[in-house]
Design an enzyme around this catalytic site. Structure first.
Site, PDB file in Angstrom:
ATOM      1  N   GLU A  45      -7.961 -11.425  10.361  1.00 36.17           N
ATOM      2  CA  GLU A  45      -8.624 -10.142  10.115  1.00 36.17           C
ATOM      3  C   GLU A  45      -9.366 -10.213   8.781  1.00 36.17           C
ATOM      4  OE1 GLU A  45      -5.968  -6.802   9.530  1.00 36.17           O
ATOM      5  OE2 GLU A  45      -7.485  -5.380  10.203  1.00 36.17           O
TER       6      GLU A  45
ATOM      7  N   ASP B 164      -6.934  -1.734  17.919  1.00 34.48           N
ATOM      8  CA  ASP B 164      -5.653  -1.453  17.261  1.00 34.48           C
ATOM      9  C   ASP B 164      -5.150  -0.076  17.697  1.00 34.48           C
ATOM     10  OD1 ASP B 164      -3.521  -1.208  15.520  1.00 34.48           O
ATOM     11  OD2 ASP B 164      -4.654  -1.810  13.724  1.00 34.48           O
TER      12      ASP B 164
ATOM     13  N   GLU C 205       1.836  -6.716  11.503  1.00 31.88           N
ATOM     14  CA  GLU C 205       1.299  -6.569  10.144  1.00 31.88           C
ATOM     15  C   GLU C 205       2.313  -5.924   9.197  1.00 31.88           C
ATOM     16  OE1 GLU C 205      -2.237  -4.236  10.988  1.00 31.88           O
ATOM     17  OE2 GLU C 205      -1.281  -2.416  10.283  1.00 31.88           O
TER      18      GLU C 205
ATOM     19  N   TRP D 250       1.957   7.254  12.091  1.00 29.22           N
ATOM     20  CA  TRP D 250       0.561   7.111  11.688  1.00 29.22           C
ATOM     21  C   TRP D 250       0.074   5.717  12.027  1.00 29.22           C
ATOM     22  CZ3 TRP D 250      -1.900   3.836   8.109  1.00 29.22           C
ATOM     23  CH2 TRP D 250      -3.303   4.042   8.036  1.00 29.22           C
TER      24      TRP D 250
ATOM     25  N   ARG E  47       1.053 -11.198  13.566  1.00 32.77           N
ATOM     26  CA  ARG E  47       0.141 -10.714  12.517  1.00 32.77           C
ATOM     27  C   ARG E  47       0.742 -10.682  11.120  1.00 32.77           C
ATOM     28  NH1 ARG E  47      -4.199  -8.678  12.486  1.00 32.77           N
ATOM     29  NH2 ARG E  47      -3.716  -6.683  11.508  1.00 32.77           N
TER      30      ARG E  47
ATOM     31  N   HIS F 297     -14.342  -4.983  11.259  1.00 31.96           N
ATOM     32  CA  HIS F 297     -13.968  -3.661  11.778  1.00 31.96           C
ATOM     33  C   HIS F 297     -15.204  -2.809  12.051  1.00 31.96           C
ATOM     34  CE1 HIS F 297      -9.602  -3.166  10.193  1.00 31.96           C
ATOM     35  NE2 HIS F 297      -9.823  -4.406  10.585  1.00 31.96           N
TER      36      HIS F 297
ATOM     37  N   ASP G 276      -6.244  -3.436   1.750  1.00 29.28           N
ATOM     38  CA  ASP G 276      -5.119  -3.224   0.833  1.00 29.28           C
ATOM     39  C   ASP G 276      -4.395  -4.535   0.522  1.00 29.28           C
ATOM     40  OD1 ASP G 276      -4.684  -2.106   3.675  1.00 29.28           O
ATOM     41  OD2 ASP G 276      -2.653  -2.664   3.125  1.00 29.28           O
TER      42      ASP G 276
ATOM     43  N   HIS H 250      -2.862 -10.259   9.239  1.00 32.23           N
ATOM     44  CA  HIS H 250      -3.390  -9.011   8.698  1.00 32.23           C
ATOM     45  C   HIS H 250      -4.328  -9.322   7.536  1.00 32.23           C
ATOM     46  CE1 HIS H 250      -2.143  -4.852   6.851  1.00 32.23           C
ATOM     47  NE2 HIS H 250      -3.207  -4.728   7.613  1.00 32.23           N
TER      48      HIS H 250
ATOM     49  N   HIS I 194      -2.320   1.092  16.642  1.00 33.85           N
ATOM     50  CA  HIS I 194      -1.637   1.528  15.415  1.00 33.85           C
ATOM     51  C   HIS I 194      -0.320   2.264  15.687  1.00 33.85           C
ATOM     52  CE1 HIS I 194      -1.897   2.435  10.982  1.00 33.85           C
ATOM     53  NE2 HIS I 194      -2.520   1.280  11.041  1.00 33.85           N
TER      54      HIS I 194
ATOM     55  N   TYR J  40      -7.186   7.146  13.413  1.00 33.31           N
ATOM     56  CA  TYR J  40      -6.973   5.907  12.670  1.00 33.31           C
ATOM     57  C   TYR J  40      -8.199   4.988  12.780  1.00 33.31           C
ATOM     58  CZ  TYR J  40      -6.030   1.184  11.616  1.00 33.31           C
ATOM     59  OH  TYR J  40      -6.175  -0.071  11.091  1.00 33.31           O
TER      60      TYR J  40
ATOM     61  N   ASN K  29       0.811  -1.217   0.000  1.00 28.40           N
ATOM     62  CA  ASN K  29       0.000   0.000   0.000  1.00 28.40           C
ATOM     63  C   ASN K  29       0.850   1.276   0.000  1.00 28.40           C
ATOM     64  OD1 ASN K  29      -2.343   1.465   0.009  1.00 28.40           O
ATOM     65  ND2 ASN K  29      -2.948   0.947   2.103  1.00 28.40           N
TER      66      ASN K  29
ATOM     67  N   ARG L  18     -13.390  -5.836  15.874  1.00 28.43           N
ATOM     68  CA  ARG L  18     -12.443  -4.801  16.273  1.00 28.43           C
ATOM     69  C   ARG L  18     -13.193  -3.489  16.403  1.00 28.43           C
ATOM     70  NH1 ARG L  18      -7.528  -2.093  12.756  1.00 28.43           N
ATOM     71  NH2 ARG L  18      -9.176  -0.593  12.315  1.00 28.43           N
TER      72      ARG L  18
ATOM     73  N   GLU M  63      -3.593  -4.442  19.620  1.00 27.14           N
ATOM     74  CA  GLU M  63      -2.702  -4.584  18.464  1.00 27.14           C
ATOM     75  C   GLU M  63      -1.762  -3.394  18.317  1.00 27.14           C
ATOM     76  OE1 GLU M  63      -4.975  -5.155  14.892  1.00 27.14           O
ATOM     77  OE2 GLU M  63      -3.364  -4.385  13.642  1.00 27.14           O
TER      78      GLU M  63
HETATM   79  O1  EZ4 Z   1      -3.624   0.513   8.573  1.00 27.22           O
HETATM   80  O2  EZ4 Z   1      -3.446  -2.057   6.100  1.00 27.22           O
HETATM   81  O3  EZ4 Z   1      -5.100  -3.848  11.293  1.00 27.22           O
HETATM   82  N1  EZ4 Z   1      -5.172  -3.276  10.261  1.00 27.22           N
HETATM   83  C1  EZ4 Z   1      -4.518  -2.156   9.965  1.00 27.22           C
HETATM   84  C2  EZ4 Z   1      -4.678  -1.655   8.552  1.00 27.22           C
HETATM   85  C3  EZ4 Z   1      -3.501  -0.792   8.088  1.00 27.22           C
HETATM   86  C4  EZ4 Z   1      -3.480  -0.760   6.583  1.00 27.22           C
HETATM   87  C5  EZ4 Z   1      -2.275   0.020   6.055  1.00 27.22           C
HETATM   88  O4  EZ4 Z   1      -2.117  -0.156   4.692  1.00 27.22           O
HETATM   89  O5  EZ4 Z   1      -3.826  -1.608  10.782  1.00 27.22           O
HETATM   90  O6  EZ4 Z   1      -5.899  -0.953   8.438  1.00 27.22           O
HETATM   91 CO    CO Z   2      -3.405  -2.959  12.354  1.00 27.58          CO
END
Ligand code: EZ4
Ligand code: CO
Length: 402
Positions: free
Chosen positions: A339, A210, A262, A402, A283, A122, A316, A312, A212, A159, A37, A147, A236
């Site tokens: 996921e 998550d 991931e 991010w 993951r 999600h 994407d 994961h 992130h 996020y 991605n 999630r 996560e």
């Molecule tokens: O942000 O795959 O757990 N899933 C994630 C995803 C990631 C994207 C980034 O390309 O964290 O949504």
């Molecule tokens: Co994630």
């Protein structure tokens, strides 16, 4: 049997996907996902300029030898671009092997270990109320695991939160969108979300979250502790994991199960996390961790240390990766969860597939290989569109994760 042609198909049915197609002199072909991605074309070049020329004339059935050739042969090992390119080829070769044998991929790996693959969806909302409504929708759809992410008061974007709820897509602009982040505001908010969810839905469903990569180890320890009463399935990506040791500190402070990986691309990214039992779920997935051949190695190491898989499965990753992952999940003894972010109808049309959802489980199907194909004519109607993932700044303007 010989490889006679290799090509890359780039298509954008709503979002970009990179697909490897390997053709043989016997007419059998295989396909693999090679989507990274926001960096798609780097992988395309790596494949076309450096890997494909080495494949012509080789026996596609020698998967292990080809994997070792591409990995060791680069001299410059690992990294997301290299390992995604290798994964695309590896997945296509397993697909070919399955088609030649007339067997679904899970049979080649050792056969079925379970009836279905438990997945999590999600649920996301701009505030707690909206997330609660979204969780209810997933429960109605039959999901066993969900999630939950929600917007944080005082932070304009967060996020995992999007207008297109069922089809969240973070790669949303031709240049990276700039988001703002406040860990303090998030930390005050997130226990309230799970308090509300458990109050409303009880403890029957698995709930996941998550972070992130946005916490420091001591912050992650605090969040893990604060979330303990709500018995999460996992927390996560609590911290960025370049430093595997940082999980020691989190681990010492909380019994909230931890998942990470991931963005890992090799077994060396998680070696210490696994062997020191610092995590509960790994993951890594087919497309970004060197294909079935390397993912199997990671899962086998994890099994020795009671670490289970939780691949994961964001949008994407193309349906090809999802298909291959589901065969892997059907076999892998230390399976945890998969996921599952649903692809749009456009994407599903470009990639006809044999897997299907039923009552919280995905089923890999029984077609030979991984059971996913690509409609090249339809794919050609959706040309590549540059799209980046967002970047994050703290409220004072400091660049952040991010
Ligand atoms: O942000 O795959 O757990 N899933 C994630 C995803 C990631 C994207 C980034 O390309 O964290 O949504
Ligand atoms: Co994630």
């Amino acid at each position: 049997m010989k490889i006679v042609n290799c090509k890359v198909i780039v298509t954008c049915p709503g979002r970009n996907f990179v697909t490897v197609k390997i053709e043989t002199d016997e007419g059998v072909y295989g396909i693999g996902d090679a989507t990274l991605n926001g960096r798609e074309l780097s992988v395309v070049s790596y494949l076309e300029d450096h890997l494909f020329p080495c494949l012509i004339g080789r026996d596609p059935q020698q998967i292990e030898d080809i994997w070792q050739y591409l990995y060791r042969g680069a001299y410059w090992r690992r990294g997301p671009v290299t390992m995604t390119a290798i994964a695309g080829i590896d997945t296509a070769l397993w697909d070919i092997k399955g088609k030649v044998a007339g067997l679904p991929l899970y049979e080649l790996l050792g056969g079925r270990s379970r009836d279905g693959v438990m997945v999590y969806g999600h649920a996301n909302g701009l505030d707690i109320e909206e997330t609660v409504d979204e969780v209810a929708k997933y429960i109605d759809l039959g999901y066993k695991a969900i999630r939950a992410q929600s917007g944080v008061p005082g932070i304009p974007s967060t996020y995992g939160v999007a207008k297109e709820k069922m089809y969240y897509e973070p790669a949303d602009a031709e240049l990276p969108t700039e988001n703002v982040w406040s860990t303090e505001k998030y930390m005050n908010h997130v226990p309230r979300l799970f308090d509300k969810l458990r109050e409303k839905f009880g403890f029957e469903h698995h709930l996941l979250h998550d972070a992130h990569h946005r916490l420091t180890p001591i912050q992650a320890a605090r969040v893990g502790k604060d979330l303990e009463p709500y018995r999460l399935f996992w927390l996560e990506d609590a911290v960025p994991a370049e430093n595997q040791e940082s999980f020691r500190l989190i681990r010492q402070h909380t019994t909230t199960p931890l998942a990470v990986g991931e963005i890992f691309n090799s077994i060396f990214d998680c070696q210490q996390l696994i062997t020191e039992q610092l995590i509960d779920y790994i993951r890594t997935t087919v497309v970004h961790a060197g294909g079935i051949t390397h993912l199997r190695r990671i899962a086998n190491l994890a099994d020795l240390y009671n670490v289970r898989t939780g691949s994961h499965g964001a949008t994407d990753l193309s349906p090809i990766c999802m298909g291959a992952a589901l065969h892997f999940d059907t076999w892998v003894p230390n399976f945890g969860i998969q996921e599952y972010m649903r692809h749009t109808e456009q994407t599903d049309d470009v990639f006809p597939h044999d897997y299907h959802f039923d009552k919280g489980y995905l089923h890999a199907g029984s077609a030979p290989g991984h059971g996913v194909d690509i409609d090249e004519k339809l794919a050609a109607k959706y040309p590549y569109r540059p799209a980046y993932l967002p970047v994050n700044r703290l409220e004072d303007g400091t660049m952040y994760n991010w």
